[in-house]
Write a protein that holds these residues in place. Structure first.
Motif, PDB file in Angstrom:
ATOM      1  N   LYS A 109       0.810  -1.220   0.000  1.00 18.46           N
ATOM      2  CA  LYS A 109       0.000   0.000   0.000  1.00 18.46           C
ATOM      3  C   LYS A 109       0.839   1.263   0.000  1.00 18.46           C
ATOM      4  O   LYS A 109       0.322   2.354  -0.272  1.00 18.46           O
ATOM      5  CB  LYS A 109      -0.965   0.002   1.172  1.00 18.46           C
ATOM      6  N   ARG A 110       2.149   1.153   0.322  1.00 21.88           N
ATOM      7  CA  ARG A 110       2.959   2.371   0.295  1.00 21.88           C
ATOM      8  C   ARG A 110       3.083   2.938  -1.110  1.00 21.88           C
ATOM      9  O   ARG A 110       3.424   4.115  -1.286  1.00 21.88           O
ATOM     10  CB  ARG A 110       4.332   2.138   0.907  1.00 21.88           C
ATOM     11  N   PHE A 111       2.819   2.134  -2.132  1.00 21.17           N
ATOM     12  CA  PHE A 111       2.850   2.632  -3.504  1.00 21.17           C
ATOM     13  C   PHE A 111       1.479   3.095  -3.991  1.00 21.17           C
ATOM     14  O   PHE A 111       1.331   3.448  -5.160  1.00 21.17           O
ATOM     15  CB  PHE A 111       3.393   1.539  -4.434  1.00 21.17           C
ATOM     16  N   ASP A 112       0.487   3.088  -3.097  1.00 20.55           N
ATOM     17  CA  ASP A 112      -0.852   3.578  -3.411  1.00 20.55           C
ATOM     18  C   ASP A 112      -0.978   4.987  -2.841  1.00 20.55           C
ATOM     19  O   ASP A 112      -1.082   5.177  -1.621  1.00 20.55           O
ATOM     20  CB  ASP A 112      -1.909   2.649  -2.800  1.00 20.55           C
ATOM     21  N   VAL A 113      -0.956   5.990  -3.712  1.00 16.61           N
ATOM     22  CA  VAL A 113      -0.945   7.387  -3.261  1.00 16.61           C
ATOM     23  C   VAL A 113      -2.217   7.730  -2.505  1.00 16.61           C
ATOM     24  O   VAL A 113      -2.189   8.557  -1.574  1.00 16.61           O
ATOM     25  CB  VAL A 113      -0.754   8.327  -4.472  1.00 16.61           C
ATOM     26  N   SER A 114      -3.318   7.102  -2.851  1.00 19.72           N
ATOM     27  CA  SER A 114      -4.570   7.423  -2.164  1.00 19.72           C
ATOM     28  C   SER A 114      -4.552   6.938  -0.716  1.00 19.72           C
ATOM     29  O   SER A 114      -5.268   7.481   0.132  1.00 19.72           O
ATOM     30  CB  SER A 114      -5.759   6.797  -2.902  1.00 19.72           C
ATOM     31  N   GLN A 115      -3.738   5.930  -0.403  1.00 17.62           N
ATOM     32  CA  GLN A 115      -3.625   5.431   0.962  1.00 17.62           C
ATOM     33  C   GLN A 115      -2.452   6.054   1.716  1.00 17.62           C
ATOM     34  O   GLN A 115      -2.544   6.259   2.931  1.00 17.62           O
ATOM     35  CB  GLN A 115      -3.466   3.909   0.956  1.00 17.62           C
ATOM     36  N   ASN A 171       2.015  10.618   1.553  1.00 13.65           N
ATOM     37  CA  ASN A 171       3.349  11.106   1.928  1.00 13.65           C
ATOM     38  C   ASN A 171       4.465  10.172   1.483  1.00 13.65           C
ATOM     39  O   ASN A 171       5.634  10.580   1.511  1.00 13.65           O
ATOM     40  CB  ASN A 171       3.433  11.294   3.444  1.00 13.65           C
ATOM     41  N   GLU A 172       4.130   8.951   1.097  1.00  6.43           N
ATOM     42  CA  GLU A 172       5.199   8.032   0.690  1.00  6.43           C
ATOM     43  C   GLU A 172       5.952   8.572  -0.517  1.00  6.43           C
ATOM     44  O   GLU A 172       7.162   8.378  -0.644  1.00  6.43           O
ATOM     45  CB  GLU A 172       4.632   6.643   0.377  1.00  6.43           C
ATOM     46  N   THR A 173       5.275   9.260  -1.410  1.00  7.01           N
ATOM     47  CA  THR A 173       5.970   9.817  -2.570  1.00  7.01           C
ATOM     48  C   THR A 173       7.000  10.859  -2.155  1.00  7.01           C
ATOM     49  O   THR A 173       8.029  11.028  -2.822  1.00  7.01           O
ATOM     50  CB  THR A 173       4.970  10.460  -3.549  1.00  7.01           C
ATOM     51  N   ASN A 174       6.727  11.572  -1.037  1.00 10.32           N
ATOM     52  CA  ASN A 174       7.671  12.580  -0.551  1.00 10.32           C
ATOM     53  C   ASN A 174       8.958  11.955  -0.022  1.00 10.32           C
ATOM     54  O   ASN A 174       9.940  12.668   0.201  1.00 10.32           O
ATOM     55  CB  ASN A 174       7.042  13.406   0.568  1.00 10.32           C
ATOM     56  N   ARG A 175       8.967  10.672   0.152  1.00  8.88           N
ATOM     57  CA  ARG A 175      10.099   9.972   0.732  1.00  8.88           C
ATOM     58  C   ARG A 175      11.063   9.463  -0.344  1.00  8.88           C
ATOM     59  O   ARG A 175      12.020   8.750  -0.041  1.00  8.88           O
ATOM     60  CB  ARG A 175       9.581   8.833   1.607  1.00  8.88           C
ATOM     61  N   HIS A 176      10.812   9.876  -1.570  1.00  7.34           N
ATOM     62  CA  HIS A 176      11.669   9.503  -2.691  1.00  7.34           C
ATOM     63  C   HIS A 176      11.913  10.743  -3.559  1.00  7.34           C
ATOM     64  O   HIS A 176      11.121  11.670  -3.562  1.00  7.34           O
ATOM     65  CB  HIS A 176      11.031   8.382  -3.510  1.00  7.34           C
ATOM     66  N   GLY A 177      13.042  10.725  -4.271  1.00  5.17           N
ATOM     67  CA  GLY A 177      13.462  11.897  -5.022  1.00  5.17           C
ATOM     68  C   GLY A 177      14.603  12.631  -4.331  1.00  5.17           C
ATOM     69  O   GLY A 177      14.798  13.828  -4.538  1.00  5.17           O
ATOM     70  N   TRP A 178      15.386  11.896  -3.539  1.00  6.06           N
ATOM     71  CA  TRP A 178      16.463  12.485  -2.755  1.00  6.06           C
ATOM     72  C   TRP A 178      17.824  12.005  -3.248  1.00  6.06           C
ATOM     73  O   TRP A 178      17.915  11.099  -4.074  1.00  6.06           O
ATOM     74  CB  TRP A 178      16.310  12.107  -1.280  1.00  6.06           C
ATOM     75  N   ILE A 179      18.866  12.601  -2.710  1.00  6.09           N
ATOM     76  CA  ILE A 179      20.228  12.085  -2.860  1.00  6.09           C
ATOM     77  C   ILE A 179      20.493  11.129  -1.700  1.00  6.09           C
ATOM     78  O   ILE A 179      20.282  11.475  -0.538  1.00  6.09           O
ATOM     79  CB  ILE A 179      21.273  13.218  -2.849  1.00  6.09           C
ATOM     80  N   VAL A 180      20.948   9.923  -2.054  1.00  4.04           N
ATOM     81  CA  VAL A 180      21.275   8.904  -1.067  1.00  4.04           C
ATOM     82  C   VAL A 180      22.798   8.837  -0.929  1.00  4.04           C
ATOM     83  O   VAL A 180      23.520   8.844  -1.931  1.00  4.04           O
ATOM     84  CB  VAL A 180      20.736   7.525  -1.506  1.00  4.04           C
ATOM     85  N   GLU A 181      23.292   8.769   0.309  1.00  2.47           N
ATOM     86  CA  GLU A 181      24.722   8.610   0.557  1.00  2.47           C
ATOM     87  C   GLU A 181      24.973   7.237   1.170  1.00  2.47           C
ATOM     88  O   GLU A 181      24.294   6.839   2.125  1.00  2.47           O
ATOM     89  CB  GLU A 181      25.249   9.700   1.493  1.00  2.47           C
TER      90      GLU A 181
END
Length: 698
Positions: free
Chosen positions: A330-336, A339-349
């Motif tokens: 369900k973390r890939f279901d935006v309707s549920q 905020n999970e989408t906000n947790r991607h799109g970053w620089i990872v170290e």
């Protein structure tokens, strides 16, 4: 059967260029970026544009000599051998003669071609280093596509390798540690009988395990550039779409990052769509999450207008996603879980020397479709990262740390340096031209001052917990960086991809891959920064920080290359005669060699040839002489180039990714030949004569 060359290699007929960005196949657009180029660009702000800057075209170079341009159709049938000469019979001589070429670029260029293989310059050898599915961790099974499992894939080399970093391994002579990004999966080329409407749980979990990163120790052959995996080394590691990560920096713990699975907003599972990256002065590796939006479904079910606008700015739209992951988590279901989408799109170290290091998503670097994070130091020793947002009409950023880098590798220095990407100032670039608007007519005709160039400034967005953007808190700036950049009037660019500072001069080189929307109906027309419409081939720009200090808040800019067919009057090769350059289209990844030459990997060649790797001098009498060093197989993209004294390394991404291809109907059989799945791989290239340096005459 496809035709073959005299030497027996498969040749794929040159295609009609599709209506996609550059020369991409629709299949690539479908699986890599979720068909981004077939949707409205997420940036609908009224900010100015930056795209096809056409450089000075002196009259003596405005017309080519008859017969000077390489004919792609003829070359595609002529190039045959693993080492291919640059110039087919009757075509232009692309070399300047032995001894006149700069060190590092003393090789015969490879001709454009459509061969189903890696073609390298004469006098060089090549070998696959590691393929998708090869063992990485101890106990990993050999690759068996008919019996692949998620557990097996989690211990094997991932799919679609992209950015590469190679670091010396202290205390272990002739061994290096390689870090490879795995950008995305192409399920139709991975699974026999794949049903895109109804993937199985096992297929989805295999795809999760094929994403992320691989850390793999390699052994160097004493006499060549050949590399062999050390499959039982303690540093070997896989990071996947389900590996735990930490948020650090000023937005960690923000309500915008909290979900039902992580009410603290500090921990997240996995990293997605890892594309370009960088290597820090303290020996860690940075990985950019790019087209993460495509993995999430049901964005259209969100009703909150503010959230919908935020999702739309990052390209989240529609109902079911391409891969249908939302059916299995369900973390890939935006309707549920919006905020999970906000947790991607970053620089990872990550720390490749510590297998227990928990990867960190650095929120101070902002959230967008990260393509690169290349470092440079300020005069007083602070670290600066340059970053591109790979989307049509999006922006160019930099980050300047608050604190200085500590030298050495002591535990105290390492602990300190691992905090440098959490406290600093995030900026976005604004460019201006210096010619009257009336002189820019969209044709590429030069203004009266003889060139397209200008000045720019870095606009601060946030520093620590302080926001410089009216109406937005600091955490909102970091999480919705695109919206913040819209508000301050940043300059729109044409897919800024890799960004590479010159190791000696500090000049920053920016690959702008393409944007065929320039000047389209309803889109902004030309200005000095965008004088050529319908930019299908891209360009490479030079950005010079004021006083050559990476901490400066102003800069000048100019065009280095305007890519495309040398016969096109709008192309420009830094003033070098256009009858002596290799055609180049859609620059993507950049690298420098030990002599300061720029190397360019292409993605989506719109000239009808396979993608490749090109070297070009950035100074001296040969400045602008683009020379093709290699091409990759049909359907593939050239990624992650590393140019060292002994070898060239490239990641061959999505070979065979051509419209209509599948496991049952392969277009490519590289690297293992007929009867085998095509497999994304890392390739090493070295001089045929032992101990000779790359790009130097014997």
């Amino acid at each position: 059967m496809p035709p073959h060359s005299e030497a027996g290699q498969r040749i794929v007929p040159l295609p009609v260029i599709p209506a996609h960005e550059g020369g991409r196949a629709a299949l690539t657009c479908r699986y890599r970026c979720g068909d981004a180029c077939f949707h409205q660009a997420p940036n609908t702000s009224g900010n100015p544009y930056l795209g096809d800057v056409i450089a000075k075209a002196l009259s003596r170079r405005s017309l080519l000599r008859a017969g000077s341009v390489v004919s792609l159709g003829a070359v595609g049938m002529a190039a045959a051998a693993t080492s291919a000469a640059a110039t087919p019979a009757g075509e232009a001589d692309l070399t300047l003669g032995r001894g006149r070429q700069p060190k590092g670029l003393q090789f015969e260029p490879v001709a454009p071609n459509k061969l189903d293989q890696v073609v390298v310059a004469p006098g060089y050898e090549q070998a696959v280093v590691v393929r998708w599915g090869d063992p990485v961790l101890p106990g990993a099974p050999a690759f068996n596509p008919g019996r692949q499992t998620a557990a097996a894939q989690a211990a094997q080399f991932g799919y679609n390798c992209d950015y590469l970093a190679v670091l010396d391994l202290p205390g272990e002579p002739r061994r290096v540690v390689m870090v490879a990004n795995h950008e995305y999966t192409d399920e139709v080329l991975m699974f026999a009988g794949y049903n895109a409407a109804n993937p199985t749980r096992e297929q989805v979990e295999i795809a999760w395990a094929a994403h992320g990163m691989s850390v793999l120790v390699l052994a160097e052959d004493h006499d060549s550039g050949r590399l062999t995996p050390v499959t039982r080394h303690r540093l070997n590691r896989r990071i996947t779409a389900t590996t735990p990560h930490l948020f650090t920096g000023p937005a960690a713990g923000s309500k915008l990052l909290k979900t039902s699975a992580d009410p603290t907003g500090t921990r997240v599972l996995g990293t997605l769509n890892n594309c370009g990256g960088g290597t820090t002065p303290w020996g860690t590796v940075l990985s950019g999450e790019e087209n993460f939006n495509q993995y999430f479904g049901n964005a259209d079910l969100v009703t909150d207008p503010t959230v919908k606008a935020q999702l739309a700015r990052y390209g989240l739209r529609g109902l079911a996603s391409e891969r249908k992951w939302e059916r299995f988590d369900k973390r890939f279901d935006v309707s549920q879980e919006p905020n999970e989408t906000n947790r991607h799109g970053w620089i990872v170290e990550i720390d490749p020397f510590d297998p227990d290091f928990v990867p960190r998503k650095r929120t101070a670097l902002g959230r967008f479709k990260h393509e690169a994070a290349e470092p440079r130091l300020t005069r007083d020793g602070r670290v600066v990262l340059y970053m591109g947002d790979d989307e049509r009409f999006d922006y160019f950023y930099k980050y300047v740390s608050r604190d200085r880098v500590k030298k050495g590798n002591s535990p105290a220095a390492r602990k300190h340096n691992l905090t440098l990407l959490d406290e600093g100032t995030l900026y976005v670039a604004q460019f201006t031209g210096d010619s009257p608007a009336a002189e820019i007519d969209g044709s590429g005709k030069l203004p009266s001052d003889g060139e397209f160039d200008g000045r720019g400034k870095w606009i601060p967005l946030a520093s620590g917990n302080r926001s410089f953007v009216p109406g937005m808190s600091a955490e909102e700036v970091y999480v919705f960086t695109r919206l913040a950049a819209d508000k301050v009037g940043a300059t729109k660019m044409d897919r800024p991809e890799d960004v590479e500072p010159h190791p000696q001069t500090g000049t920053v080189y920016v690959a702008l891959t393409n944007n065929s929307d320039r000047g389209a109906a309803g889109k902004a027309g030309p200005d000095e920064a965008n004088p050529r419409t319908r930019n299908r081939h891209g360009q490479v720009m030079e950005v010079m920080e004021s006083h050559n200090d990476a901490a400066a808040t102003s800069f000048t800019w100019r065009l280095f290359l305007v890519c495309g067919d040398p016969a096109d009057p709008s192309t420009y090769f830094a003033g070098f005669p256009k009858d002596k350059v290799s055609p180049v289209s859609c620059p993507d990844n950049l690298a420098f060699d030990r002599y300061g030459n720029l190397w360019i990997a292409t993605d989506g060649n719109a000239l009808g040839s396979n993608d490749g790797l090109f070297g070009v001098a950035v100074s001296g009498r040969d400045r602008g002489q683009v020379k093709q060093f290699l091409t990759v197989p049909i359907g593939a993209e050239t990624c992650g180039p590393i140019i060292s004294e002994k070898r060239v390394m490239v990641a061959v991404q999505h070979p065979g990714e051509v419209d209509g291809a599948s496991v049952e109907k392969p277009v490519s059989v590289w690297p293992d030949g007929p009867g085998n799945l095509t497999r994304p791989s890392v390739v090493s290239v070295w001089r045929s004569r032992g101990n000779c340096r790359i790009g130097e005459d014997d």
